[in-house]
Structures are given as structure tokens and as C-alpha cells.
Scaffold this motif. Structure first.
Motif, PDB file in Angstrom:
ATOM      1  N   ALA A 196      12.851 -84.512 -80.735  1.00 43.29           N
ATOM      2  CA  ALA A 196      13.237 -85.822 -80.204  1.00 43.29           C
ATOM      3  C   ALA A 196      13.319 -85.776 -78.689  1.00 43.29           C
ATOM      4  CB  ALA A 196      14.575 -86.259 -80.798  1.00 43.29           C
ATOM      5  N   ALA A 197      13.949 -84.728 -78.148  1.00 44.19           N
ATOM      6  CA  ALA A 197      14.071 -84.603 -76.704  1.00 44.19           C
ATOM      7  C   ALA A 197      12.701 -84.502 -76.042  1.00 44.19           C
ATOM      8  CB  ALA A 197      14.920 -83.376 -76.366  1.00 44.19           C
ATOM      9  N   LEU A 208      16.359 -98.428 -76.774  1.00 40.92           N
ATOM     10  CA  LEU A 208      15.825 -97.498 -77.766  1.00 40.92           C
ATOM     11  C   LEU A 208      16.639 -96.207 -77.739  1.00 40.92           C
ATOM     12  CD1 LEU A 208      12.006 -97.907 -76.958  1.00 40.92           C
ATOM     13  CD2 LEU A 208      13.418 -99.300 -78.486  1.00 40.92           C
ATOM     14  N   GLY A 209      16.818 -95.614 -78.901  1.00 42.25           N
ATOM     15  CA  GLY A 209      17.573 -94.374 -78.996  1.00 42.25           C
ATOM     16  C   GLY A 209      17.260 -93.656 -80.281  1.00 42.25           C
ATOM     17  N   VAL A 210      18.246 -92.924 -80.792  1.00 41.11           N
ATOM     18  CA  VAL A 210      18.055 -92.057 -81.947  1.00 41.11           C
ATOM     19  C   VAL A 210      19.036 -92.441 -83.043  1.00 41.11           C
ATOM     20  CG1 VAL A 210      18.222 -89.660 -82.759  1.00 41.11           C
ATOM     21  CG2 VAL A 210      17.182 -90.152 -80.541  1.00 41.11           C
ATOM     22  N   CYS A 211      18.556 -92.387 -84.281  1.00 42.69           N
ATOM     23  CA  CYS A 211      19.407 -92.469 -85.476  1.00 42.69           C
ATOM     24  C   CYS A 211      19.541 -91.052 -86.021  1.00 42.69           C
ATOM     25  CB  CYS A 211      18.790 -93.397 -86.521  1.00 42.69           C
ATOM     26  SG  CYS A 211      19.653 -93.375 -88.116  1.00 42.69           S
ATOM     27  N   VAL A 212      20.765 -90.554 -86.083  1.00 49.04           N
ATOM     28  CA  VAL A 212      21.008 -89.210 -86.601  1.00 49.04           C
ATOM     29  C   VAL A 212      21.400 -89.322 -88.067  1.00 49.04           C
ATOM     30  CG1 VAL A 212      22.371 -87.104 -86.405  1.00 49.04           C
ATOM     31  CG2 VAL A 212      21.690 -88.351 -84.333  1.00 49.04           C
ATOM     32  N   ARG A 230      22.169 -81.687 -77.229  1.00 50.15           N
ATOM     33  CA  ARG A 230      20.752 -81.696 -76.846  1.00 50.15           C
ATOM     34  C   ARG A 230      20.266 -83.128 -76.616  1.00 50.15           C
ATOM     35  NH1 ARG A 230      19.231 -78.969 -80.966  1.00 50.15           N
ATOM     36  NH2 ARG A 230      19.649 -76.964 -79.954  1.00 50.15           N
ATOM     37  N   LEU A 231      20.672 -84.040 -77.470  1.00 50.92           N
ATOM     38  CA  LEU A 231      20.292 -85.438 -77.278  1.00 50.92           C
ATOM     39  C   LEU A 231      20.913 -86.000 -76.003  1.00 50.92           C
ATOM     40  CD1 LEU A 231      20.612 -86.776 -80.950  1.00 50.92           C
ATOM     41  CD2 LEU A 231      18.508 -86.201 -79.718  1.00 50.92           C
ATOM     42  N   LEU A 236      19.162 -89.352 -74.486  1.00 49.88           N
ATOM     43  CA  LEU A 236      18.856 -90.159 -75.666  1.00 49.88           C
ATOM     44  C   LEU A 236      20.145 -90.577 -76.362  1.00 49.88           C
ATOM     45  CD1 LEU A 236      15.878 -88.076 -77.126  1.00 49.88           C
ATOM     46  CD2 LEU A 236      15.740 -90.270 -75.922  1.00 49.88           C
ATOM     47  N   PRO A 237      20.481 -91.868 -76.372  1.00 49.23           N
ATOM     48  CA  PRO A 237      21.726 -92.306 -77.009  1.00 49.23           C
ATOM     49  C   PRO A 237      21.642 -92.248 -78.528  1.00 49.23           C
ATOM     50  CG  PRO A 237      20.460 -94.200 -76.253  1.00 49.23           C
ATOM     51  CD  PRO A 237      19.733 -92.982 -75.762  1.00 49.23           C
TER      52      PRO A 237
END
Length: 418
Positions: A196-197, A208-212, A230-231, A236-237
Motif C-alpha cells: 500500500a505504501a 482517498l485512503g486505506v481500509c484495513v 507504516r501507513l 495514508l489515512p
């Protein structure tokens, strides 16, 4: 349900409706009465959050019809339900007899994926409670890992730029911000937080961001605090968290008979051995297989984690287990700091209908009871971390949120079928 973090932030907790097969508005309204309302009543909650799944055809219909969107909002409010997040990963037919790799199509190289996601954003902007800070939509992490090349990468990057511009237009038109979260998943182009990074950095992180997904995080054999750090380091939110647990086998060879009971034809159950954490490619066939039966045939070495969302409150039978320790570590990393690490949480166990026969709900009522028990489990985990039930009061027909009452009928973690 709403909870309050020590910082004063409201944290929304709900369940994802991709466990239900309805793909038109009439079916969606029917599933509210069949499942969502009984879940809310069992929990004794004044307000229940739904991570609504809308298949592409009904999303397009609602996006084009303000009256239909208003009706859906009214029907939700009348039942004590609210929506702050949508699941935009499956495009359609997610509960078909065979899904497998079809769930990754269309991907982010296509205009169909872009149009679907912007339809969802337009719908969500009108469904959001008046006091919600924002909306969120989870989506696939660009594409399945193959085929992939520089041309596809360039096209997908343009799609993400178009997505950010479209979300900005939705906010200008409605006054409601909606963010899209790319969800790392085993076997996809973005499987780990490291990928992702590397692959998502540089996009518009205001929108835009990340769904964990905590089951996916476990399957990548990532340590939660390190993964979240790391995110953050990549800028990356974490826009959304799916509170889920995967299947684990400490001794796959000795558990082969038990594991074979979990092989089924509908979904992919990507399997990762512990060695994948140190591999340059987490999908290296020395440590990875794209389905559980393939892993059994390949006799992957070491401990396994299997992409199979198992009910949170009811661990699998021994000698198997679940990745609840990863879930707990991730929630602790997200919520024990001075600020909440994420404000949109979804319990996403979409596999109730394909569990081993003895663990499968036999009726709609049993499924609703199982979902309620999962939500009670997740709520209790968050309360143990210091969050308190209740949040800002609802409006526009949404009932005010009071203190959480004791579950009606005494929902316990292991008392419903799983």
C-alpha cells in the motif's frame, strides 16, 4: 452503534450487509426488516449502523433518482438505522453460487469501477446523518495481482485522479465529504501495508485512503502496530476498519481433515503460511496459495492463516483457531492513543452461508442472532479499550442515541449458531 473515544470523537460501529443477497431496492428494504431491525432490538440499541452494500445496478438507480434516495433514508431512519459507510468492493452478485475471482472485476483500470464508486458516493452523501463528520466507501486495492503492467498502472492512476475529482464534485454539490478506502487483500496487487505504501502513495489523501481489514492484515502476517505505523509514515489515512478474523491452523498437516471441512465453492480462501511475512512477494507460491484446497494440495509449510472471515464470537473448533489476537492488537493500536485511529468500523463476516454445515445458521432468525452476537463482541472489545457507548445525537428523523442498554435476552458470545 455509536461509541465515544476519550478524545470526544464519535466512532461508528455497524455490520456490513454484503452477507445478504438483495440487489434491488425492494430487496434491500426487506432485508432491513428481516435482519437489521432484529439485530438492533437484540442489542437493545437505539441506533444501529449498517455498512450498506449496494450492487452496481441499484447504486446507479439511486444515484439517478433523488426521490428514491430520500425514500431509502426515510426507511432507514424509521427503523433506527443509519449509514455512514458503504462497501463498494463487490460490484454485483456477491452471494452467487460461485464468486471466486469475479469479485475483483471490474477493477480500477476500468471506467465501470469509477462510475460505480461515484454512484455510491452520490448515494451516500444523501444517506449520511446530518451530524456525521463524513462518509466512507471501501473498494478493492486496484486489481488482482495479475495481469499487471506499466500501462495498467498508468490507467489506474488516472482513474484515481478522476475519482478524487468526482468526490470533490460530490462534496461541492451536497456539502458532504465522502472518502474512498482501498482495501489490501490477499492475492491482490496491494496485499500488505508495505505494498500500500509503495503503490498508493501520492494519491489525493484528503479524499482517498486505506481500509484495513483485520482478517486480511492477519493473513499477511503483519504485526498490527507496525503495519499502522507504516501507513502513517506513508501519509495514508486509515479511512475505515473492517473488524474481522481469519481462520488459523497451527499444525496444517495435523489439521488437514478439519481444514477440508472449510473448503467451499463460493469464495476464494487465499491461504498464507507464516513465511510469507519475510518473502519479497507475499504471494510467493512457496508460502501462499490462492485457495484453501490448493494450499492443502501444495502442503504449504508452517502455520497457516486462511482468508475466511469467521464469526468473531465463536472461534472454530479445535485444532483450528481464529486470528482474534491480531484483531485485539489492532484495535488497541488504533484506540489507546490520544485520538481515535479511525471512526468507521464495520463487522464484515460475509461467509455465514458457506460455513461448515454444523456451524451454519439454519434460519433468518439465527443469522440475525449471530450478527448481533458479533456486534456485541466488537462493542465489548472497544469498551474494554476505554470507549463509551453513545455519541452525538442523530437528526433528520434518526432517533437520538442514548446510553447502550443491556442486550435484550442476554446475548452471549457463544450462545448463537456460528
Amino acid at each position: 452503534m455509536r461509541l465515544r473515544h476519550a478524545s470526544g470523537e464519535t466512532v461508528h460501529l455497524g455490520y456490513c450487509t454484503n452477507v445478504h443477497p438483495a440487489e434491488d431496492l425492494a430487496g434491500i428494504l426487506a432485508q432491513l426488516d428481516t435482519y437489521a431491525v432484529p439485530v438492533r432490538e437484540t442489542l437493545g440499541a437505539d441506533l444501529l449502523g449498517l455498512g450498506l452494500w449496494l450492487a452496481a445496478p441499484v447504486a446507479a438507480e439511486l444515484a439517478a433518482d433523488a426521490t428514491a434516495r430520500g425514500r431509502l433514508r426515510t426507511e432507514l431512519a424509521a427503523r433506527g438505522l443509519e449509514v455512514v459507510t458503504l462497501n463498494g468492493f463487490p460490484y454485483a452478485a456477491f452471494q452467487a453460487p460461485v464468486v471466486k475471482g469475479e469479485v475483483y472485476h471490474p477493477d480500477w483500470t476500468t471506467t465501470r469501477r469509477l462510475a460505480y464508486t461515484l454512484d455510491l458516493a452520490r448515494v451516500l452523501a444523501d444517506l449520511l446523518p446530518d451530524d456525521a463528520a463524513r462518509g466512507s466507501i471501501s473498494t478493492l486495492p486496484l486489481a488482482w495481482r495479475r495481469p499487471w503492467d506499466a500501462d495498467r498502472a498508468d490507467v489506474s492512476r488516472r482513474r484515481l485522479d478522476e475519482l478524487a475529482a468526482g468526490l470533490a464534485a460530490v462534496e461541492r454539490d451536497t456539502g458532504r465529504p465522502v472518502r474512498v478506502a482501498f482495501e489490501p487483500e490477499p492475492g491482490c496487487l496491494v496485499e500488505s501495508t508495505g505494498q500500500a505504501a509503495a503503490l498508493l502513495s501520492g494519491m489525493d489523501t484528503d479524499r482517498l485512503g486505506v481500509c484495513v481489514d483485520l482478517a486480511h492484515l492477519a493473513c499477511a502476517w503483519e504485526e498490527p502496530a507496525e503495519a499502522l505505523a507504516r501507513l502513517r509514515a506513508a501519509g495514508l489515512p486509515v479511512v475505515k476498519v473492517q473488524v474481522s478474523a481469519a481462520l488459523e491452523a497451527a499444525d496444517p498437516a495435523g489439521s488437514a481433515d478439519a481444514l477440508r471441512r472449510w473448503v467451499e465453492p463460493r469464495f476464494l480462501h487465499q491461504t498464507r503460511a507464516a513465511g510469507c511475512a519475510g518473502a519479497a512477494d507475499p504471494a510467493d507460491p512457496a508460502y501462499a496459495a490462492d485457495d484453501l484446497d490448493a494450499a492443502l494440495d501444495a502442503e504449504l509449510p508452517g502455520r497457516w492463516r486462511v482468508h475466511y472471515h469467521v464469526p468473531l464470537h465463536a472461534p472454530p473448533e479445535e485444532p483450528l483457531s481464529s486470528t482474534l489476537p491480531v484483531l485485539r492488537a489492532a484495535l488497541a493500536a488504533l484506540f489507546t492513543g490520544p485520538e481515535a485511529g479511525c471512526d468507521h468500523l464495520d463487522v464484515e463476516t460475509y461467509t455465514w452461508g458457506v460455513l461448515p454445515e454444523a456451524r451454519r445458521p439454519r434460519t433468518d432468525a439465527e443469522l440475525a442472532a449471530g450478527i448481533a452476537a458479533e456486534l456485541a463482541f466488537a462493542r465489548d472489545e472497544l469498551v474494554a479499550l476505554g470507549l463509551t457507548p453513545g455519541g452525538r445525537s442523530g437528526s433528520a428523523g434518526v432517533p437520538a442515541v442514548g446510553e447502550q442498554r443491556e442486550p435484550r435476552g442476554g446475548v452471549e458470545r457463544n450462545e448463537v449458531p456460528a
